[in-house]
Design a protein around this motif. Structure first.
Motif, mmCIF file in Angstrom:
data_model
loop_
_atom_site.group_PDB
_atom_site.id
_atom_site.type_symbol
_atom_site.label_atom_id
_atom_site.label_comp_id
_atom_site.label_asym_id
_atom_site.label_seq_id
_atom_site.Cartn_x
_atom_site.Cartn_y
_atom_site.Cartn_z
ATOM 1 N N VAL A 139 151.737 18.988 47.720
ATOM 2 C CA VAL A 139 150.954 19.390 46.548
ATOM 3 C C VAL A 139 150.665 20.890 46.653
ATOM 4 C CG1 VAL A 139 149.890 17.166 46.101
ATOM 5 C CG2 VAL A 139 148.771 18.765 47.652
ATOM 6 N N HIS A 140 150.673 21.564 45.530
ATOM 7 C CA HIS A 140 150.305 22.970 45.497
ATOM 8 C C HIS A 140 148.823 23.131 45.828
ATOM 9 C CE1 HIS A 140 153.773 23.374 42.418
ATOM 10 N NE2 HIS A 140 154.199 23.640 43.630
ATOM 11 N N ILE A 141 148.474 24.265 46.384
ATOM 12 C CA ILE A 141 147.077 24.528 46.725
ATOM 13 C C ILE A 141 146.195 24.440 45.483
ATOM 14 C CG2 ILE A 141 145.482 26.323 47.511
ATOM 15 C CD1 ILE A 141 147.545 27.159 49.530
ATOM 16 N N GLU A 142 146.675 25.045 44.372
ATOM 17 C CA GLU A 142 145.865 25.035 43.156
ATOM 18 C C GLU A 142 145.722 23.625 42.588
ATOM 19 O OE1 GLU A 142 149.918 26.851 41.956
ATOM 20 O OE2 GLU A 142 148.717 26.539 43.756
ATOM 21 N N CYS A 143 146.761 22.770 42.780
ATOM 22 C CA CYS A 143 146.686 21.393 42.282
ATOM 23 C C CYS A 143 145.754 20.547 43.147
ATOM 24 C CB CYS A 143 148.077 20.769 42.248
ATOM 25 S SG CYS A 143 149.195 21.549 41.055
ATOM 26 N N ALA A 144 145.779 20.804 44.464
ATOM 27 C CA ALA A 144 144.927 20.026 45.370
ATOM 28 C C ALA A 144 143.451 20.291 45.119
ATOM 29 C CB ALA A 144 145.278 20.350 46.820
ATOM 30 N N SER A 145 143.138 21.496 44.619
ATOM 31 C CA SER A 145 141.734 21.871 44.432
ATOM 32 C C SER A 145 141.159 21.385 43.103
ATOM 33 C CB SER A 145 141.592 23.394 44.535
ATOM 34 O OG SER A 145 142.331 24.025 43.497
ATOM 35 N N GLN A 146 142.029 20.897 42.219
ATOM 36 C CA GLN A 146 141.553 20.474 40.902
ATOM 37 C C GLN A 146 141.104 19.015 40.928
ATOM 38 O OE1 GLN A 146 144.840 21.188 38.304
ATOM 39 N NE2 GLN A 146 144.696 23.422 38.451
ATOM 40 N N SER A 147 140.003 18.738 40.279
ATOM 41 C CA SER A 147 139.527 17.358 40.125
ATOM 42 C C SER A 147 140.141 16.775 38.860
ATOM 43 C CB SER A 147 138.000 17.323 40.022
ATOM 44 O OG SER A 147 137.415 17.841 41.201
ATOM 45 N N PRO A 148 140.921 15.673 38.963
ATOM 46 C CA PRO A 148 141.583 15.132 37.774
ATOM 47 C C PRO A 148 140.584 14.608 36.751
ATOM 48 C CG PRO A 148 141.813 13.635 39.643
ATOM 49 C CD PRO A 148 141.199 14.900 40.174
ATOM 50 N N LEU A 149 140.866 14.914 35.485
ATOM 51 C CA LEU A 149 140.027 14.408 34.398
ATOM 52 C C LEU A 149 140.271 12.910 34.217
ATOM 53 C CD1 LEU A 149 140.578 17.299 31.820
ATOM 54 C CD2 LEU A 149 138.589 16.934 33.277
ATOM 55 N N GLN A 150 139.211 12.185 33.890
ATOM 56 C CA GLN A 150 139.324 10.740 33.729
ATOM 57 C C GLN A 150 139.977 10.371 32.395
ATOM 58 O OE1 GLN A 150 138.399 8.523 36.203
ATOM 59 N NE2 GLN A 150 138.133 10.385 37.418
ATOM 60 N N VAL A 151 139.679 11.145 31.357
ATOM 61 C CA VAL A 151 140.229 10.875 30.029
ATOM 62 C C VAL A 151 140.704 12.195 29.429
ATOM 63 C CG1 VAL A 151 139.775 9.996 27.702
ATOM 64 C CG2 VAL A 151 138.686 8.904 29.680
ATOM 65 N N ILE A 152 141.917 12.190 28.846
ATOM 66 C CA ILE A 152 142.485 13.388 28.224
ATOM 67 C C ILE A 152 142.983 13.018 26.843
ATOM 68 C CG2 ILE A 152 144.256 15.177 28.358
ATOM 69 C CD1 ILE A 152 144.263 14.901 31.344
ATOM 70 N N ASN A 153 142.584 13.803 25.850
ATOM 71 C CA ASN A 153 143.080 13.621 24.491
ATOM 72 C C ASN A 153 144.386 14.398 24.327
ATOM 73 O OD1 ASN A 153 140.949 11.979 23.428
ATOM 74 N ND2 ASN A 153 139.656 13.807 23.396
ATOM 75 N N SER A 154 145.311 13.808 23.588
ATOM 76 C CA SER A 154 146.627 14.404 23.399
ATOM 77 C C SER A 154 146.832 14.796 21.948
ATOM 78 C CB SER A 154 147.714 13.413 23.827
ATOM 79 O OG SER A 154 148.994 13.885 23.452
ATOM 80 N N THR A 155 147.521 15.934 21.744
ATOM 81 C CA THR A 155 147.882 16.350 20.383
ATOM 82 C C THR A 155 149.165 15.667 19.936
ATOM 83 O OG1 THR A 155 149.093 18.235 21.307
ATOM 84 C CG2 THR A 155 146.799 18.602 20.690
ATOM 85 N N ASN A 156 149.832 14.959 20.870
ATOM 86 C CA ASN A 156 151.122 14.336 20.587
ATOM 87 C C ASN A 156 151.025 12.821 20.524
ATOM 88 O OD1 ASN A 156 153.860 14.052 20.211
ATOM 89 N ND2 ASN A 156 154.405 14.383 22.355
ATOM 90 N N HIS A 157 149.798 12.312 20.637
ATOM 91 C CA HIS A 157 149.625 10.853 20.610
ATOM 92 C C HIS A 157 148.272 10.530 19.983
ATOM 93 C CE1 HIS A 157 150.706 6.822 21.787
ATOM 94 N NE2 HIS A 157 149.540 6.640 22.382
ATOM 95 N N GLU A 158 148.222 9.434 19.257
ATOM 96 C CA GLU A 158 147.006 9.121 18.494
ATOM 97 C C GLU A 158 145.851 8.618 19.356
ATOM 98 O OE1 GLU A 158 147.675 5.794 15.856
ATOM 99 O OE2 GLU A 158 149.425 5.177 17.024
ATOM 100 N N HIS A 159 146.157 8.118 20.560
ATOM 101 C CA HIS A 159 145.103 7.575 21.431
ATOM 102 C C HIS A 159 144.918 8.464 22.650
ATOM 103 C CE1 HIS A 159 147.128 3.824 19.677
ATOM 104 N NE2 HIS A 159 146.028 4.049 18.955
ATOM 105 N N PRO A 160 143.721 8.443 23.253
ATOM 106 C CA PRO A 160 143.511 9.211 24.489
ATOM 107 C C PRO A 160 144.208 8.546 25.680
ATOM 108 C CG PRO A 160 141.546 7.973 23.946
ATOM 109 C CD PRO A 160 142.481 7.772 22.794
ATOM 110 N N PHE A 161 144.476 9.345 26.714
ATOM 111 C CA PHE A 161 145.087 8.840 27.952
ATOM 112 C C PHE A 161 144.021 8.753 29.031
ATOM 113 C CE2 PHE A 161 148.820 10.375 25.720
ATOM 114 C CZ PHE A 161 149.769 9.404 26.027
ATOM 115 N N THR A 162 144.073 7.669 29.802
ATOM 116 C CA THR A 162 143.086 7.413 30.848
ATOM 117 C C THR A 162 143.744 7.501 32.218
ATOM 118 O OG1 THR A 162 141.934 5.902 29.356
ATOM 119 C CG2 THR A 162 141.344 5.797 31.684
ATOM 120 N N LEU A 163 143.049 8.116 33.172
ATOM 121 C CA LEU A 163 143.565 8.267 34.524
ATOM 122 C C LEU A 163 143.733 6.904 35.188
ATOM 123 C CD1 LEU A 163 144.270 10.174 36.938
ATOM 124 C CD2 LEU A 163 141.855 10.065 37.566
ATOM 125 N N LEU A 164 144.934 6.691 35.791
ATOM 126 C CA LEU A 164 145.202 5.458 36.525
ATOM 127 C C LEU A 164 144.819 5.689 37.986
ATOM 128 C CD1 LEU A 164 146.420 2.582 36.505
ATOM 129 C CD2 LEU A 164 148.630 3.630 37.063
#
Length: 889
Positions: free
Chosen positions: A445-470
């Protein structure tokens, strides 16, 4: 009071000699119009009281200053810093320069007062500083002496108002110095302007200050290095005998275990009294095998430069080396000895102890942090001599990390050696630097990626429903891009979609240079006729159960990774409701048949109407668009000898092509001699021209390189163009870098051979010659060309007449300019009449330029009474024939 007119001001100036006179003339606090500082007597003021003041010292400053500490060039007085400077800082007091400065092209800049102060110091040999107070106060360690750059707190020092700090002992420094390691010339005290490496410690310092130097020899030593006494005997862990200080050698020396060649340097180079090797102290102590904490897989072994060229690129500083190297042959990692030892020391100190490195505030926006690869201007950073840049915040990075996406083992900070893709962002990085990795699991994993806390829910401009972290680690195929994933995943429970985090932001609609229409992103694609759809870029099958980009107008489809591989090859369509601009056609349909096929058209590049063939005159003519022989279907002009293939006529006026770097579409042009930037043939037929760089591409290449399957009359299967293919062309036997390839068999054609005319004429035979791909003449032991009479390879393509049994090289039939339109006009500046492009077959008049017979293409005067004729190569621009000086079949 003295009156003067000599200082560049429109009114007379008065010299004020005391402070009372100045207060009487002032209306408030005033500043010098040259240096910008508050004015004090003696000074000049304007008699008209317009607010113009000058310190007497600033007024007396010469326009050109020959400074003893900078003997190379004079310092020139400028009214303001050069326009190319983004920020000008005085190299003496380190404060910003905004008004008048003394400037040298060596990247030296000084306030007027600073330049004059140090000029006076130099004239007094650094000893007369009576106007400066001698101080003995406790200062922080960051306050350094301008001379030797040791902390001021260690010694009594001088400190004037302008920020100049100098030890009392450094005021006694001699202006000239004779040094044992440079006997040719004396060393002169001077500004550190050229930023050369010190010949004793071998370090490069970008800081301001003084050095001792010899400009003709480019020889520099630091002041502190001059005063140090080197050790006479040093024991090495890398050599069986001790090293002794080498003194008195008069010839250049070369380091055996370092990439830099050093000139004669007795005080910094050690010599083994038994074997005679010459080494830096740090190189002498380097171990033969280094177990580096940032590369746990294998030890780094010291060896000679491993490549046949003797050169390598250090994976730390990205600079070349040619002497001994620390190398891991398994991972193809190479390090300069000093770079390996420097990073080893960083690792042992857990990236926290960098006391010997100066903390800097960056000014260069392009530099990246070696750790997180973010731009340096965002944070204060460390930058030692080898080009290593590290944010101050990155010194706190832990050596080991327990990460939620890899619970099996801890992640260890290490060099980015295996170039694996990051398991969080799924990007493969070829850059040097650090990553967190688990070698047994091949998890990175990249250093910058390891330091980020993943969002639980993300809204998409390309899909009508939000995406939830698995929150479980499961292998999956991303429904956004169609590639595999195994770690960070987001899901849409409503649509049963699982996706990479980065693919959530995929644009819904893009416009790509690989296709004429807009492309729509779909998570799955319904196919009613069970066809197999291949990507128009890589030609591999697209799994329509997962994400792709699709064109509904022509059923073109692309892998997501393929169409978005090059950022400059596509643009995002922000306004989906905006109507797509139609492609402007080159033709106007006048008449059509019952099947809807245009039988009579008007092409914008021809004055007459064109009719759909067949043409009773035969098929021996060439298409005026691509210059290939006419074949069905085609259009012809009933009033003049003008022909166009139907495919050439239907090409649009403007067209995007993937193989051209500019973003703007190319425009269709004709009747202009050019060299195609793809096949390198010279032509004056139709072409597409870039309005920006003016590059031109012929119609043969534009049609051939249009994404999709292509047919070749010499091969039964469709061909696909691959931008990266190493192999040999079946037609000419040359090695290819990019080529048309067959998926069903081992057939390869490069672009030039793909566009060869199937038939051609030559004076050697009365019949049409046909392009032939194989010689079945087994009775003939030797195969020759009937034109040049030299041997030819029977496995390479050639032209043949089956009636007369004539066989020739392709080049001998086509000549240098097979795609020049004969009988067309060409304007030549040295002749008053238009010239016609001709090719003499049976008699060869002499060229009016060089006097030799016009054997190949020539330019002949269009007026019959004028007998002017010249070789094409004698009058056309050099770029229209230089290619043929080296390229032949």
């Amino acid at each position: 009071m003295e009156e003067s007119n000599n200082y560049g001001h429109q009114h007379p100036l008065l010299l004020i000699l005391n402070q009372d006179q100045l207060i009487h003339n002032q209306s408030g606090v005033t500043h010098c119009s040259r240096c910008g500082e508050e004015v004090s007597a003696p000074c000049f003021c304007c008699v008209e009281h317009c607010g113009f003041y000058l310190h007497k010292a600033c007024a007396d400053a010469p326009l050109e200053l020959n400074h003893p500490f900078h003997p190379h060039h004079p310092l020139v007085l400028l009214q303001e810093p050069p326009s190319s400077y983004s920020g000008c800082v005085c190299d003496f007091c380190d404060e910003p320069c905004t008004n008048f400065i003394y400037h040298c092209s060596c990247a030296l800049d000084f306030h007027i007062k600073c330049a004059l102060l140090i000029f006076n110091i130099a004239e007094n040999n650094l000893k007369e500083l009576e106007h400066v107070a001698l101080q003995d106060e406790e200062l922080a360690d960051e306050n350094k002496c301008f001379g030797c750059w040791e902390p001021l707190a260690k010694y009594t020092h001088f400190s004037p108002d302008c920020g100049f700090n100098l030890h009392d002992k450094c005021a006694e420094l001699p202006f000239k110095l004779n040094l044992e390691c440079h006997r040719e010339h004396p060393l002169v005290l001077q500004f550190n302007s050229e930023r050369l490496s010190c010949k004793i410690c071998c370090l490069v310092r970008t800081r301001r200050g003084f050095v001792y130097g010899c400009s003709p020899c480019e020889f520099v030593v630091h002041i502190e290095c001059v005063s140090q006494s080197p050790l006479q005997v040093i024991k090495s862990t890398n050599h069986e005998h001790p090293f002794t200080l080498f003194n008195g050698h008069q010839h250049p020396l070369f380091l055996m275990l370092n990439q830099e060649q050093l000139m004669d340097n007795q005080r910094g180079v050690t010599d083994c009294s038994r074997c005679g090797e010459k080494l830096h102290k740090v190189c002498a102590e380097a171990p033969l095998e280094l177990n580096h904490p940032f590369h746990l897989n294998h030890p780094l072994l010291m060896q000679n430069a491993p490549y046949s060229s003797g050169m390598y690129i250090c994976n730390f500083c990205n600079k070349s080396g040619h002497k001994s190297v620390y190398r891991c042959s398994s991972c193809e990692l190479d390090f300069h000895i000093k770079c390996a030892l420097f990073t080893f020391n960083i690792a042992e100190n857990n990236l926290k102890e960098l006391e010997h490195v100066v903390l800097q505030h960056p000014l260069i926006p392009t530099e990246k942090c070696f750790g997180c690869r973010e731009p340096l201007p965002n944070y204060t950073h460390f930058s030692p001599c080898r080009g290593f840049n590290l944010h101050e915040k990155c010194t706190e990075i832990p050596f080991k990390l327990n990460h939620v996406w890899h619970r099996k083992h801890p992640l260890v900070l290490q060099f980015n050696s295996e170039r694996l893709s990051c398991k969080i962002c799924c990007q493969v990085t070829m850059r040097r630097g650090f990553v967190y990795g688990c070698s047994p699991c091949k998890f990175v994993v990249h250093i910058e990626c390891a330091s980020q806390s993943p969002l639980q829910v993300i809204n998409s401009t390309n899909h009508e429903h939000p995406f939830t972290l698995l929150l479980r680690q499961v292998p999956f195929t991303c429904d956004g891009c169609g590639t595999e994933g195994n770690h960070v995943a987001y899901t849409c429970g409503t649509c049963n979609i699982i996706i990479h985090k980065n693919c959530i932001s995929l644009p819904r609609i893009i416009k790509s240079k690989w296709h004429d229409h807009r492309l729509l992103h779909t998570y799955f694609h319904h196919i009613e006729d069970f066809r197999v759809l291949n990507c128009l870029r890589c030609h591999d099958e697209v799994n329509t159960e997962h994400g792709s980009y699709y064109c509904s107008k022509c059923n073109g489809i692309f892998h997501v990774k393929c169409v978005m591989k090059d950022k400059d090859s596509y643009e995002i369509v922000e306004n989906e409701d905006e109507i797509e601009m139609p492609i402007e056609s080159s033709i106007i349909v006048i008449e059509s048949n019952d099947a809807g096929e245009a039988t009579k058209i008007k092409h914008f590049k021809h004055m007459h109407n064109l009719m759909l063939g067949p043409f009773v005159g035969g098929y021996e003519n060439s298409c005026d668009g691509c210059m290939l022989p006419i074949s069905d279907p085609f259009y012809y002009c009933s009033e003049c000898a003008f022909f166009l293939h139907k495919a050439c006529a239907e090409l649009p006026k403007m067209k995007n092509v993937w193989h051209h770097d500019c973003k703007e579409p190319l425009a269709l042009i004709s009747d202009e001699a050019f060299q195609c930037q793809r096949c390198w043939y010279i032509s004056n037929a139709f072409a597409y021209e870039c309005c920006g760089c003016e590059e031109k591409i012929c119609l043969r290449c534009v049609i051939a390189l249009t994404p999709g399957a292509r047919t070749c009359l010499k091969h039964e299967h469709p061909l696909f163009y691959y931008t990266k293919h190493n192999g040999k062309c079946n037609a000419c036997g040359r090695t290819t870098q990019a080529a048309f390839c067959c998926k069903d068999c081992n057939f390869v054609l490069h672009l030039r051979c793909f566009s060869l005319p199937i038939t051609a004429r030559h004076k050697c035979d009365e019949h049409l010659l046909s392009l032939t791909d194989h010689d079945d003449n087994s009775y003939s032991e030797h195969h020759h060309c009937d034109i040049c009479e030299e041997s030819r390879d029977p496995n390479h393509w050639f032209y043949n007449c089956s009636i007369c049994d004539t066989s020739t090289h392709v080049y001998c039939v086509l000549g240098q300019y097979p795609f020049l339109k004969l009988r067309s006009l060409y304007e030549e500046n040295d002749h008053p009449h238009p010239l016609t492009i001709v090719k003499k077959k049976y008699y060869y008049p002499y060229c009016d330029k060089c006097g030799k017979p016009c054997v190949d293409v020539a330019l002949e005067c269009s007026k019959s009474e004028c007998k002017y004729i010249v070789h094409w190569n004698c009058v056309v621009p050099f770029h229209l024939w230089r290619f043929w000086a080296w390229y032949k079949w």
